[in-house]
Motif scaffolding. Structure first.
Motif, PDB file in Angstrom:
ATOM      1  N   PRO B 373       0.806  -1.222   0.000  1.00  0.00           N
ATOM      2  CA  PRO B 373       0.000   0.000   0.000  1.00  0.00           C
ATOM      3  C   PRO B 373       0.848   1.285   0.000  1.00  0.00           C
ATOM      4  CG  PRO B 373       0.163  -0.858   2.225  1.00  0.00           C
ATOM      5  CD  PRO B 373       0.945  -1.787   1.350  1.00  0.00           C
ATOM      6  N   ASP B 374       2.102   1.215   0.442  1.00  0.00           N
ATOM      7  CA  ASP B 374       2.814   2.470   0.683  1.00  0.00           C
ATOM      8  C   ASP B 374       4.307   2.389   0.368  1.00  0.00           C
ATOM      9  OD1 ASP B 374       3.593   0.780   2.659  1.00  0.00           O
ATOM     10  OD2 ASP B 374       2.743   1.922   4.314  1.00  0.00           O
ATOM     11  N   GLY B 375       4.703   1.413  -0.487  1.00  0.00           N
ATOM     12  CA  GLY B 375       6.126   1.222  -0.752  1.00  0.00           C
ATOM     13  C   GLY B 375       6.569   1.713  -2.119  1.00  0.00           C
ATOM     14  N   LEU B 376       7.688   2.428  -2.126  1.00  0.00           N
ATOM     15  CA  LEU B 376       8.373   2.701  -3.391  1.00  0.00           C
ATOM     16  C   LEU B 376       9.644   1.858  -3.387  1.00  0.00           C
ATOM     17  CD1 LEU B 376       8.399   6.528  -4.224  1.00  0.00           C
ATOM     18  CD2 LEU B 376       6.915   4.752  -5.138  1.00  0.00           C
ATOM     19  N   ARG B 377       9.845   1.103  -4.453  1.00  0.00           N
ATOM     20  CA  ARG B 377      11.081   0.345  -4.551  1.00  0.00           C
ATOM     21  C   ARG B 377      12.024   1.072  -5.499  1.00  0.00           C
ATOM     22  NH1 ARG B 377       9.818  -5.784  -6.023  1.00  0.00           N
ATOM     23  NH2 ARG B 377       9.102  -4.718  -7.910  1.00  0.00           N
ATOM     24  N   ILE B 378      13.253   1.274  -5.017  1.00  0.00           N
ATOM     25  CA  ILE B 378      14.278   1.924  -5.835  1.00  0.00           C
ATOM     26  C   ILE B 378      15.249   0.827  -6.254  1.00  0.00           C
ATOM     27  CG2 ILE B 378      16.030   3.755  -5.900  1.00  0.00           C
ATOM     28  CD1 ILE B 378      13.174   4.786  -5.285  1.00  0.00           C
ATOM     29  N   GLY B 379      15.171   0.440  -7.517  1.00  0.00           N
ATOM     30  CA  GLY B 379      15.976  -0.679  -8.016  1.00  0.00           C
ATOM     31  C   GLY B 379      16.882  -0.253  -9.152  1.00  0.00           C
ATOM     32  N   PRO B 380      18.039   0.337  -8.832  1.00  0.00           N
ATOM     33  CA  PRO B 380      18.952   0.805  -9.882  1.00  0.00           C
ATOM     34  C   PRO B 380      19.749  -0.375 -10.465  1.00  0.00           C
ATOM     35  CG  PRO B 380      19.820   1.361  -7.698  1.00  0.00           C
ATOM     36  CD  PRO B 380      18.577   0.552  -7.475  1.00  0.00           C
ATOM     37  N   ALA B 381      19.501  -0.710 -11.716  1.00  0.00           N
ATOM     38  CA  ALA B 381      20.244  -1.807 -12.351  1.00  0.00           C
ATOM     39  C   ALA B 381      21.688  -1.370 -12.552  1.00  0.00           C
ATOM     40  CB  ALA B 381      19.598  -2.162 -13.686  1.00  0.00           C
ATOM     41  N   PRO B 382      22.648  -2.121 -12.021  1.00  0.00           N
ATOM     42  CA  PRO B 382      24.038  -1.651 -12.027  1.00  0.00           C
ATOM     43  C   PRO B 382      24.606  -1.381 -13.419  1.00  0.00           C
ATOM     44  CG  PRO B 382      23.777  -3.452 -10.477  1.00  0.00           C
ATOM     45  CD  PRO B 382      22.483  -3.340 -11.235  1.00  0.00           C
ATOM     46  N   LEU B 383      24.201  -2.146 -14.423  1.00  0.00           N
ATOM     47  CA  LEU B 383      24.815  -1.961 -15.739  1.00  0.00           C
ATOM     48  C   LEU B 383      24.219  -0.790 -16.516  1.00  0.00           C
ATOM     49  CD1 LEU B 383      25.239  -5.717 -16.689  1.00  0.00           C
ATOM     50  CD2 LEU B 383      27.063  -4.093 -16.155  1.00  0.00           C
ATOM     51  N   SER B 384      23.043  -0.336 -16.128  1.00  0.00           N
ATOM     52  CA  SER B 384      22.405   0.722 -16.921  1.00  0.00           C
ATOM     53  C   SER B 384      22.123   1.993 -16.129  1.00  0.00           C
ATOM     54  CB  SER B 384      21.090   0.192 -17.539  1.00  0.00           C
ATOM     55  OG  SER B 384      20.198  -0.244 -16.537  1.00  0.00           O
ATOM     56  N   THR B 385      22.546   2.044 -14.872  1.00  0.00           N
ATOM     57  CA  THR B 385      22.187   3.197 -14.036  1.00  0.00           C
ATOM     58  C   THR B 385      23.434   3.879 -13.483  1.00  0.00           C
ATOM     59  OG1 THR B 385      20.293   1.847 -13.326  1.00  0.00           O
ATOM     60  CG2 THR B 385      20.642   3.935 -12.180  1.00  0.00           C
ATOM     61  N   SER B 386      23.473   5.201 -13.591  1.00  0.00           N
ATOM     62  CA  SER B 386      24.584   5.957 -13.016  1.00  0.00           C
ATOM     63  C   SER B 386      24.181   6.507 -11.654  1.00  0.00           C
ATOM     64  CB  SER B 386      24.968   7.113 -13.947  1.00  0.00           C
ATOM     65  OG  SER B 386      23.926   8.076 -13.969  1.00  0.00           O
ATOM     66  N   PHE B 387      25.164   6.886 -10.883  1.00  0.00           N
ATOM     67  CA  PHE B 387      24.904   7.492  -9.575  1.00  0.00           C
ATOM     68  C   PHE B 387      24.197   8.839  -9.743  1.00  0.00           C
ATOM     69  CE2 PHE B 387      28.214   4.400  -8.937  1.00  0.00           C
ATOM     70  CZ  PHE B 387      27.889   3.808  -7.734  1.00  0.00           C
ATOM     71  N   THR B 388      24.589   9.563 -10.781  1.00  0.00           N
ATOM     72  CA  THR B 388      23.943  10.855 -11.039  1.00  0.00           C
ATOM     73  C   THR B 388      22.457  10.667 -11.352  1.00  0.00           C
ATOM     74  OG1 THR B 388      26.031  11.773 -11.799  1.00  0.00           O
ATOM     75  CG2 THR B 388      24.017  12.906 -12.512  1.00  0.00           C
ATOM     76  N   GLU B 389      22.152   9.592 -12.071  1.00  0.00           N
ATOM     77  CA  GLU B 389      20.758   9.283 -12.387  1.00  0.00           C
ATOM     78  C   GLU B 389      19.963   9.017 -11.096  1.00  0.00           C
ATOM     79  OE1 GLU B 389      20.508   6.040 -15.137  1.00  0.00           O
ATOM     80  OE2 GLU B 389      18.309   6.058 -15.211  1.00  0.00           O
ATOM     81  N   VAL B 390      20.577   8.300 -10.190  1.00  0.00           N
ATOM     82  CA  VAL B 390      19.934   8.044  -8.894  1.00  0.00           C
ATOM     83  C   VAL B 390      19.743   9.360  -8.152  1.00  0.00           C
ATOM     84  CG1 VAL B 390      20.262   6.980  -6.616  1.00  0.00           C
ATOM     85  CG2 VAL B 390      20.803   5.681  -8.690  1.00  0.00           C
ATOM     86  N   HIS B 391      20.794  10.171  -8.147  1.00  0.00           N
ATOM     87  CA  HIS B 391      20.718  11.479  -7.482  1.00  0.00           C
ATOM     88  C   HIS B 391      19.558  12.304  -8.027  1.00  0.00           C
ATOM     89  CE1 HIS B 391      21.560  15.808  -7.221  1.00  0.00           C
ATOM     90  NE2 HIS B 391      22.071  15.535  -6.018  1.00  0.00           N
ATOM     91  N   ASP B 392      19.497  12.383  -9.344  1.00  0.00           N
ATOM     92  CA  ASP B 392      18.488  13.244  -9.963  1.00  0.00           C
ATOM     93  C   ASP B 392      17.081  12.719  -9.704  1.00  0.00           C
ATOM     94  OD1 ASP B 392      20.680  14.612 -10.817  1.00  0.00           O
ATOM     95  OD2 ASP B 392      20.515  14.038 -12.937  1.00  0.00           O
ATOM     96  N   GLY B 393      16.936  11.423  -9.736  1.00  0.00           N
ATOM     97  CA  GLY B 393      15.620  10.833  -9.495  1.00  0.00           C
ATOM     98  C   GLY B 393      15.152  11.071  -8.068  1.00  0.00           C
ATOM     99  N   LEU B 394      16.045  10.846  -7.123  1.00  0.00           N
ATOM    100  CA  LEU B 394      15.639  11.007  -5.728  1.00  0.00           C
ATOM    101  C   LEU B 394      15.488  12.486  -5.353  1.00  0.00           C
ATOM    102  CD1 LEU B 394      17.224   8.118  -3.657  1.00  0.00           C
ATOM    103  CD2 LEU B 394      15.149   8.206  -5.021  1.00  0.00           C
ATOM    104  N   ALA B 395      16.191  13.367  -6.060  1.00  0.00           N
ATOM    105  CA  ALA B 395      15.983  14.802  -5.828  1.00  0.00           C
ATOM    106  C   ALA B 395      14.561  15.197  -6.219  1.00  0.00           C
ATOM    107  CB  ALA B 395      17.018  15.618  -6.611  1.00  0.00           C
TER     108      ALA B 395
END
Lengths: 405, 405
Positions: B373-395
């Protein structure tokens, strides 16, 4: 008129001739006579798949599921039902493999007839049909009543009448017999089975997209079929399953997966089957593998299944003509029915030693289907095969059969 | 150093950074954080599929089956076993859906333990796992022993020790819990189950291609998993199944199809299971849908699963850092383990009302996974995801969470 001229004249008069150009070229193939095993891909299919990978999967990512993918098994099932199966909406799904759907539907059927202990099927059905039912019989304590058919007769209603009784839970046959191409009398066999209180399950692998089917009108209870033969879905494309409306409340398939649940994304405790045909689904739908079906159903709707059937009969008539003229003198026997009303979409030829011709045929670019021990199946797909292609292929077969006499 | 600078520094030091360019662009996506639901396609996959349709399916037609397609389920299974699963050859196949393979393997397992009447599983497992076992329990007269897990603990060996006894036929758990991302102690749970004489079946859907698995070494009996998450196989790509060598003679799956037969093309009477892992197959293999796996296994072999895991932990560490700094003050709770040894490839965040953020996140090009009911899953695939992409998404998530406080 020579047989080659006849082919040219038939091609010139063929209202479906132009459809052949929609298929991707196969430069090394002179004559493809195995549409009954694996249909050829459309140029539109190649484009559609590439667009799908780049724009839908690649561009939309998981958003594709809510864009529409989740409904594809039912949407494509309904469309297939309308275009080729004579099935009103809400009774057909695209999913799994033929074998898995056979298992699910046959289990659902026999489990819904708990007092009855036999399943009637025929010895000449496709192996997977026989094997699946052997497994189910063993696990559910059922008896298999084998009707002896051979390639010279196909399954006859009188044989079915003799086989079914008040102990019969299910009868299972193929609409078009895979080896001989015999066409079963589906409405009459259904009538006989239903009179005995049995359910009927039809394998449509060799009919779908080639021979018109009227599932609703014929009183079929359950059906399965594949989409990689005359429906050109690609190697191992997902199968389809049909479950008559009136049975959807009472028949329950055994593989309870999240996609058959009433509310897949609630992910709650306890399986509750979805209403209607969705309950036939189990796992995540094979979306990528369903892409070709969009293009193929467009094509079939445009051509019309009745026109496809008409050309199919002309093609197999022409095969018979060539076989009588060229191959009979070489000891080749026609196994399939000459009566068009009892003939499916392919013609089976038999001669001892046909196996040896397979390699030289392939080397010459002629690709028929081979079935042990001595059968060649000639299955010209109406939308992708010309009469001249049939002529050229059988001319090479004739020459090789003469050489390897 | 700012959190954005940390992302840039992590990207600069990332040995796998260049792999990201191998994936097809998704122009409308700012931050894709759902590799744990549907992996992105490679540019190589698009090319491979197009070549396959045109040259193999279109050009070779049925000759493709003998060119190699018939062996793909085993060849790809072996390759996957070597690259990601720690499985020696001859124990893994690619086939069907996860749900169908779960059914086949679980049935095989419980039918091989006829005196034992319970199956141990946990309440927080993925729905299809629970539903399949409910169905099997009903049809085989078994009892389900539910271990109560919640997102705060994952499944613990002591819970399993308490649950199994001499009546346990099978235990079924997920290696990585789909909701919380907790990592189970597979070898220890296997030891406990085996001590009680039970078989173990592991769901690897959320591990395969992300968390290294050692099926042989860990003493796993049976396993299933999907190929469309971290293995980038495409929506609804075929699943994989593992059956330990030593059990292949005694465990028999129930869906007896022609592709699991000892000699599929003899098409003879009577099902005889193929020796070895091939007997796990049922219907015609879904060849078209397996094409992407060739490209994906090349990629994974090149990168190496240990490097993938190392980056995965760095990515989820960074997610935790951002969550603590930005999201905790907004009432967002981290559900997943902080201990890297117990953490899978995704981080689950929880806050009441997360559902309302989903539409604005998608509109902003940020795609996490949502679980009711209340979960967001953050699943960054290591081969296709950059740290900056994670940063920008969570910002963007932070800004939206502030706005919808």
């Amino acid at each position: 008129m020579s047989l080659a001229d006849r082919a040219a004249a038939l091609d010139a008069a063929d209202p479906l001739a132009a459809f052949r150009d929609r298929f991707l070229p196969a430069p090394s193939v002179v004559s493809y006579l195995d549409g009954n095993s694996l249909g050829r891909p459309l140029e539109a299919t190649a484009r559609l798949i590439d667009d799908f990978v780049r724009d839908q999967w690649g561009g939309r990512l998981i958003q594709g599921w809510t864009d529409g993918w989740l409904e594809w098994p039912l949407v494509l099932g309904d469309r297939l039902g309308a275009v080729a199966l004579g099935a009103a909406p809400g009774q057909t799904v695209v999913a799994d493999s033929t074998t898995v759907l056979l298992y699910k539907l046959a289990r659902a059927a026999v489990d819904a007839r708990p007092g009855r202990r036999t399943v009637v099927l025929d010895t000449d059905n496709f192996p997977t049909d026989r094997y699946v039912l052997e497994g189910i019989a063993a696990e559910r304590g059922l008896l298999l009543h084998w009707v002896e058919t051979d390639q010279a007769t196909g399954i006859r209603p009188d044989q079915v009448a003799e086989a079914v009784d008040e102990d019969t839970a299910l009868v299972l046959f193929s609409h078009v017999a895979y080896r001989s191409g015999w066409l079963a009398d589906v409405p009459e066999i259904n009538r006989i089975a239903h009179e005995a209180g049995a359910l009927t399950l039809w394998d449509l692998c060799h009919s779908a997209g080639s021979v018109p089917v009227q599932l609703d009108e014929w009183g079929v209870d359950l059906a399965v079929g594949c989409s990689y033969k005359y429906l050109n879905g690609g190697p191992g494309a997902p199968a389809f399953g049909y479950l008559r409306h009136s049975l959807q409340d009472s028949l329950k398939q055994p593989i309870q997966g999240w996609m058959g649940h009433r509310a897949s994304f609630e992910m709650g405790h306890g399986y509750e089957a979805a209403p209607g045909i969705r309950a036939l689904l189990s796992g995540t739908p094979p979306i990528l593998a369903m892409v070709p079906m969009h293009a193929n159903l467009d094509l079939l709707a445009e051509a019309g299944i009745d026109a496809v059937r008409a050309k199919s009969l002309q093609l197999t008539d022409y095969v018979l003509e060539l076989a009588d003229e060229w191959l009979a003198p070489l000891g080749v026997e026609v196994v399939s029915p000459r009566d068009p009303a009892r003939r499916g979409g392919h013609i089976t030829l038999r001669r001892a030693g046909f196996e040896q011709l397979l390699a030289p045929l392939w080397e010459s670019g002629v690709i028929p289907d081979y079935r042990r021990p001595d059968g060649l199946r000639i299955g010209p797909a109406p939308l992708s095969t010309s009469f001249t292609e049939v002529h050229d292929g059988l001319a090479i077969l004739r020459d090789l059969a003469e050489k390897h006499r």
